[in-house]
Write a protein that holds these residues in place. Sequence first.
Motif, PDB file in Angstrom:
ATOM      1  N   LEU A  13     -40.561 -11.222  41.194  1.00  0.00           N
ATOM      2  CA  LEU A  13     -39.115 -11.436  41.103  1.00  0.00           C
ATOM      3  C   LEU A  13     -38.813 -12.915  40.907  1.00  0.00           C
ATOM      4  N   SER A  14     -39.541 -13.780  41.614  1.00  0.00           N
ATOM      5  CA  SER A  14     -39.288 -15.219  41.480  1.00  0.00           C
ATOM      6  C   SER A  14     -39.625 -15.705  40.067  1.00  0.00           C
ATOM      7  N   ALA A  15     -40.692 -15.171  39.464  1.00  0.00           N
ATOM      8  CA  ALA A  15     -41.040 -15.557  38.094  1.00  0.00           C
ATOM      9  C   ALA A  15     -39.974 -15.068  37.111  1.00  0.00           C
ATOM     10  N   LEU A  16     -39.465 -13.879  37.330  1.00  0.00           N
ATOM     11  CA  LEU A  16     -38.409 -13.354  36.468  1.00  0.00           C
ATOM     12  C   LEU A  16     -37.132 -14.181  36.583  1.00  0.00           C
ATOM     13  N   LEU A  17     -36.781 -14.547  37.806  1.00  0.00           N
ATOM     14  CA  LEU A  17     -35.582 -15.371  38.004  1.00  0.00           C
ATOM     15  C   LEU A  17     -35.741 -16.742  37.355  1.00  0.00           C
ATOM     16  N   GLN A  18     -36.919 -17.317  37.499  1.00  0.00           N
ATOM     17  CA  GLN A  18     -37.172 -18.617  36.879  1.00  0.00           C
ATOM     18  C   GLN A  18     -37.069 -18.517  35.355  1.00  0.00           C
ATOM     19  N   GLY A  19     -37.655 -17.471  34.783  1.00  0.00           N
ATOM     20  CA  GLY A  19     -37.556 -17.263  33.341  1.00  0.00           C
ATOM     21  C   GLY A  19     -36.129 -17.015  32.893  1.00  0.00           C
ATOM     22  N   PHE A  20     -35.368 -16.283  33.704  1.00  0.00           N
ATOM     23  CA  PHE A  20     -33.975 -15.974  33.379  1.00  0.00           C
ATOM     24  C   PHE A  20     -33.146 -17.248  33.292  1.00  0.00           C
ATOM     25  N   PHE A  21     -33.310 -18.120  34.287  1.00  0.00           N
ATOM     26  CA  PHE A  21     -32.505 -19.344  34.294  1.00  0.00           C
ATOM     27  C   PHE A  21     -33.030 -20.388  33.312  1.00  0.00           C
ATOM     28  N   ALA A  22     -34.327 -20.654  33.348  1.00  0.00           N
ATOM     29  CA  ALA A  22     -34.892 -21.742  32.535  1.00  0.00           C
ATOM     30  C   ALA A  22     -34.975 -21.390  31.056  1.00  0.00           C
ATOM     31  N   GLU A  23     -35.501 -20.219  30.737  1.00  0.00           N
ATOM     32  CA  GLU A  23     -35.694 -19.856  29.336  1.00  0.00           C
ATOM     33  C   GLU A  23     -34.444 -19.213  28.732  1.00  0.00           C
ATOM     34  N   TYR A  24     -33.985 -18.147  29.374  1.00  0.00           N
ATOM     35  CA  TYR A  24     -32.932 -17.335  28.778  1.00  0.00           C
ATOM     36  C   TYR A  24     -31.572 -18.030  28.785  1.00  0.00           C
ATOM     37  N   GLN A  27     -32.104 -22.244  27.551  1.00  0.00           N
ATOM     38  CA  GLN A  27     -32.683 -22.527  26.239  1.00  0.00           C
ATOM     39  C   GLN A  27     -32.192 -21.551  25.173  1.00  0.00           C
ATOM     40  N   GLN A  28     -32.374 -20.242  25.420  1.00  0.00           N
ATOM     41  CA  GLN A  28     -32.011 -19.259  24.392  1.00  0.00           C
ATOM     42  C   GLN A  28     -30.504 -19.133  24.228  1.00  0.00           C
ATOM     43  N   LYS A  29     -29.777 -18.980  25.319  1.00  0.00           N
ATOM     44  CA  LYS A  29     -28.329 -18.778  25.243  1.00  0.00           C
ATOM     45  C   LYS A  29     -27.554 -20.094  25.245  1.00  0.00           C
ATOM     46  N   ALA A  30     -28.142 -21.151  25.764  1.00  0.00           N
ATOM     47  CA  ALA A  30     -27.483 -22.468  25.867  1.00  0.00           C
ATOM     48  C   ALA A  30     -26.101 -22.334  26.516  1.00  0.00           C
ATOM     49  N   LEU A  31     -26.061 -21.639  27.655  1.00  0.00           N
ATOM     50  CA  LEU A  31     -24.802 -21.433  28.355  1.00  0.00           C
ATOM     51  C   LEU A  31     -24.348 -22.717  29.026  1.00  0.00           C
ATOM     52  N   LEU A  93     -21.274  -8.840  39.724  1.00  0.00           N
ATOM     53  CA  LEU A  93     -21.980  -7.701  39.150  1.00  0.00           C
ATOM     54  C   LEU A  93     -22.417  -8.011  37.717  1.00  0.00           C
ATOM     55  N   ALA A  94     -21.585  -8.700  36.967  1.00  0.00           N
ATOM     56  CA  ALA A  94     -21.943  -9.072  35.585  1.00  0.00           C
ATOM     57  C   ALA A  94     -23.169  -9.975  35.574  1.00  0.00           C
ATOM     58  N   ALA A  95     -23.256 -10.906  36.524  1.00  0.00           N
ATOM     59  CA  ALA A  95     -24.418 -11.792  36.612  1.00  0.00           C
ATOM     60  C   ALA A  95     -25.675 -10.994  36.929  1.00  0.00           C
ATOM     61  N   LEU A  96     -25.575 -10.069  37.878  1.00  0.00           N
ATOM     62  CA  LEU A  96     -26.730  -9.234  38.230  1.00  0.00           C
ATOM     63  C   LEU A  96     -27.154  -8.354  37.054  1.00  0.00           C
ATOM     64  N   ARG A  97     -26.193  -7.789  36.355  1.00  0.00           N
ATOM     65  CA  ARG A  97     -26.508  -6.958  35.187  1.00  0.00           C
ATOM     66  C   ARG A  97     -27.215  -7.754  34.098  1.00  0.00           C
ATOM     67  N   SER A  98     -26.740  -8.957  33.868  1.00  0.00           N
ATOM     68  CA  SER A  98     -27.353  -9.809  32.844  1.00  0.00           C
ATOM     69  C   SER A  98     -28.823 -10.058  33.177  1.00  0.00           C
ATOM     70  N   PHE A  99     -29.083 -10.338  34.452  1.00  0.00           N
ATOM     71  CA  PHE A  99     -30.462 -10.549  34.879  1.00  0.00           C
ATOM     72  C   PHE A  99     -31.291  -9.272  34.729  1.00  0.00           C
ATOM     73  N   LEU A 100     -30.725  -8.144  35.113  1.00  0.00           N
ATOM     74  CA  LEU A 100     -31.463  -6.879  35.030  1.00  0.00           C
ATOM     75  C   LEU A 100     -31.830  -6.538  33.590  1.00  0.00           C
ATOM     76  N   LYS A 101     -30.921  -6.804  32.668  1.00  0.00           N
ATOM     77  CA  LYS A 101     -31.220  -6.551  31.250  1.00  0.00           C
ATOM     78  C   LYS A 101     -32.363  -7.445  30.779  1.00  0.00           C
ATOM     79  N   PHE A 102     -32.347  -8.694  31.220  1.00  0.00           N
ATOM     80  CA  PHE A 102     -33.435  -9.621  30.901  1.00  0.00           C
ATOM     81  C   PHE A 102     -34.742  -9.119  31.501  1.00  0.00           C
ATOM     82  N   ALA A 103     -34.702  -8.721  32.777  1.00  0.00           N
ATOM     83  CA  ALA A 103     -35.909  -8.282  33.482  1.00  0.00           C
ATOM     84  C   ALA A 103     -36.486  -7.009  32.876  1.00  0.00           C
ATOM     85  N   ALA A 104     -35.638  -6.161  32.319  1.00  0.00           N
ATOM     86  CA  ALA A 104     -36.112  -4.908  31.722  1.00  0.00           C
ATOM     87  C   ALA A 104     -37.072  -5.170  30.567  1.00  0.00           C
ATOM     88  N   HIS A 105     -36.905  -6.287  29.882  1.00  0.00           N
ATOM     89  CA  HIS A 105     -37.805  -6.639  28.771  1.00  0.00           C
ATOM     90  C   HIS A 105     -39.118  -7.245  29.257  1.00  0.00           C
TER      91      HIS A 105
END
Length: 196
Positions: A13-24, A27-31, A93-105
């Motif tokens: 879970l920690s690796a997924l969260l790190q990838g979600f914030f740092a990469e997705y 970098q990818q979304k440039a939010l 809930l939108a934030a959690l959903r966004s992460f879950l969609k990322f984690a599903a991949h």
Amino acid sequence: MMREIKPTAPPTLSALLQGFFAEYMMQQKALSPCTVAAYRDTFMLFLNFASVRCVQSPATMKMTDITPELILAFLDHLEQERHNTIRSHNARLAALRSFLKFAAHRDVTSLHVIEKALGIPMKRFERPTLGYLSRDEMLAVIGAPGSGWTSQRDHLLLGLLYNTGARVSEIIGVRVSDVVLDKSSFVHLHGPPVSG
């Protein structure tokens, strides 16, 4: 002779969260930094809540621990204990959903749990009815212009907005060539560009 392929362990879970914030997100979304901070706050609240409820540290949690029941309990906690509004509930809930969609991949082994968690609906809420000013109230707002240049400019802009029903973006876009001062004076207004 066939080589035996060893299955790889699912990401933590920690690796997924790190990838979600740092990469997705960055970098990818440039939010924007504000969006990233809002998502970070959501996960700080969620992980603190989950660690108390599941009696384990966030570092040892797995994706399969993020069940719909846990998410619903967290959302109820936000409303009941923290007195969050429905809008805040939906934003978390939108934030959690966004992460879950990322984690599903990234974690196919947890798809069954992720799919169920993604089924949690947003809460409906009543949107406040927008009021409006009466003609007399609007004339009081516009008022008589002062003697200064900026006062006269502001009076003209407010009158133009009121009399034309134009958007602020349309008024900002008015150029000298758009103003026709003749027997019947008028202003050409240009709407936002149409994306195609």
